[in-house]
Design a protein around this motif. Structure first.
Motif, short mmCIF file in Angstrom:
data_model
loop_
_atom_site.label_atom_id
_atom_site.label_comp_id
_atom_site.label_asym_id
_atom_site.label_seq_id
_atom_site.Cartn_x
_atom_site.Cartn_y
_atom_site.Cartn_z
N THR A 39 0.84 -1.21 0.00
CA THR A 39 0.00 0.00 0.00
C THR A 39 0.87 1.26 0.00
O THR A 39 0.61 2.21 -0.76
N PHE A 40 1.90 1.25 0.84
CA PHE A 40 2.82 2.40 0.88
C PHE A 40 3.54 2.57 -0.45
O PHE A 40 3.75 3.70 -0.92
N GLN A 41 3.90 1.45 -1.09
CA GLN A 41 4.58 1.49 -2.37
C GLN A 41 3.72 2.13 -3.45
O GLN A 41 4.21 2.86 -4.31
N ILE A 42 2.42 1.90 -3.40
CA ILE A 42 1.51 2.49 -4.38
C ILE A 42 1.56 4.02 -4.30
O ILE A 42 1.68 4.71 -5.33
N PHE A 43 1.50 4.55 -3.07
CA PHE A 43 1.57 6.00 -2.90
C PHE A 43 2.94 6.55 -3.31
O PHE A 43 3.04 7.65 -3.87
N CYS A 44 3.98 5.76 -3.02
CA CYS A 44 5.33 6.20 -3.41
C CYS A 44 5.47 6.27 -4.93
O CYS A 44 6.06 7.21 -5.47
N ARG A 45 4.90 5.29 -5.61
CA ARG A 45 4.97 5.31 -7.08
C ARG A 45 4.16 6.47 -7.64
O ARG A 45 4.57 7.11 -8.62
N LEU A 46 3.00 6.74 -7.06
CA LEU A 46 2.19 7.87 -7.52
C LEU A 46 2.93 9.19 -7.32
O LEU A 46 2.78 10.14 -8.11
N ALA A 47 3.74 9.24 -6.25
CA ALA A 47 4.52 10.45 -5.98
C ALA A 47 5.80 10.50 -6.79
O ALA A 47 6.53 11.50 -6.77
N GLY A 48 6.09 9.42 -7.52
CA GLY A 48 7.28 9.39 -8.36
C GLY A 48 8.52 8.91 -7.66
O GLY A 48 9.64 9.07 -8.17
N TYR A 49 8.35 8.27 -6.48
CA TYR A 49 9.50 7.76 -5.74
C TYR A 49 9.26 6.31 -5.31
O TYR A 49 9.04 6.02 -4.13
#
Length: 199
Positions: A41-51
């Motif tokens: 779940t955290f990775q999804i937000f990180c990818r959306l943020a570009g990181y």
């Protein structure tokens, strides 16, 4: 809770000791699933943020071995694996315990073969220093979990084989170290009783 006395006491104690190991491994597998879920779940937000998290995909792939294999002996203890009960379910007494023992012995032979070849698979990865392609994560820990989990499963099957043979010799003895498989009618009766008690 006290166990049986006499011929079933040793088997009861072995079953209880192995059960503690199986419970711990099953809890560890469940916690691993939970952690992977949170990090995903955290990775999804990180990818959306570009990181995106470096190496996350490869690490999560390695973690699959934890929750795919560490719970197999626990499931065997409760008879939760897929079974074909059309024949065995229709038998009773010594014939049933004999068929269960034969099925358990065949399962032991299969698991022994899987232990042998999965160990070779792990050892090869250990010897050559095998790693994942992009981030170089060692693969041997996840590959080691396969023969390790299968070995625990083999011990569980051994106790069940002894338990089934014991019941074959003494059908009136209390079942020890064997799963008590309920029929569909018995499951329905239990569910009806639970529903009635909850009112």
């Amino acid at each position: 809770m006290t166990g049986p006395h006499g011929d079933g006491a040793i088997l009861f104690n072995l079953n209880r000791g192995l059960g503690a190991v199986e419970d711990a491994l099953n809890i560890f597998a469940a916690l691993t699933i939970f952690v992977v879920m949170l990090v995903t779940t955290f990775q999804i937000f990180c990818r959306l943020a570009g990181y995106p998290i470096p190496g996350f995909l490869e690490a999560s792939e390695q973690a699959i071995a934890v929750f795919a294999f560490l719970g197999v002996a626990y499931a065997q203890r409760y008879g939760a694996h897929i079974r074909m009960d059309m024949i065995i379910g229709a038998t009773h007494g010594r014939l049933r315990w004999l068929l269960e023992a034969i099925g358990t012995l065949l399962a032991m032979l299969l698991i022994a073969v899987l232990i042998r070849y999965s160990w070779n698979f792990f050892y090869d990865a250990w010897e050559v220093g095998d790693t994942t392609y992009d981030y170089g994560i060692p693969t041997w820990p996840s590959k080691f979990l396969v023969p390790f989990a299968f070995s625990i499963w083999f011990v569980r099957l051994t106790l069940q084989l002894i338990g089934f043979l014991r019941l074959f010799l003494w059908p009136k003895a209390d079942p020890v170290a064997v799963p008590i498989i309920k029929s569909a009618a018995e499951h329905a009766e239990d569910e009806a009783s639970s529903a009635g008690g909850g009112k």
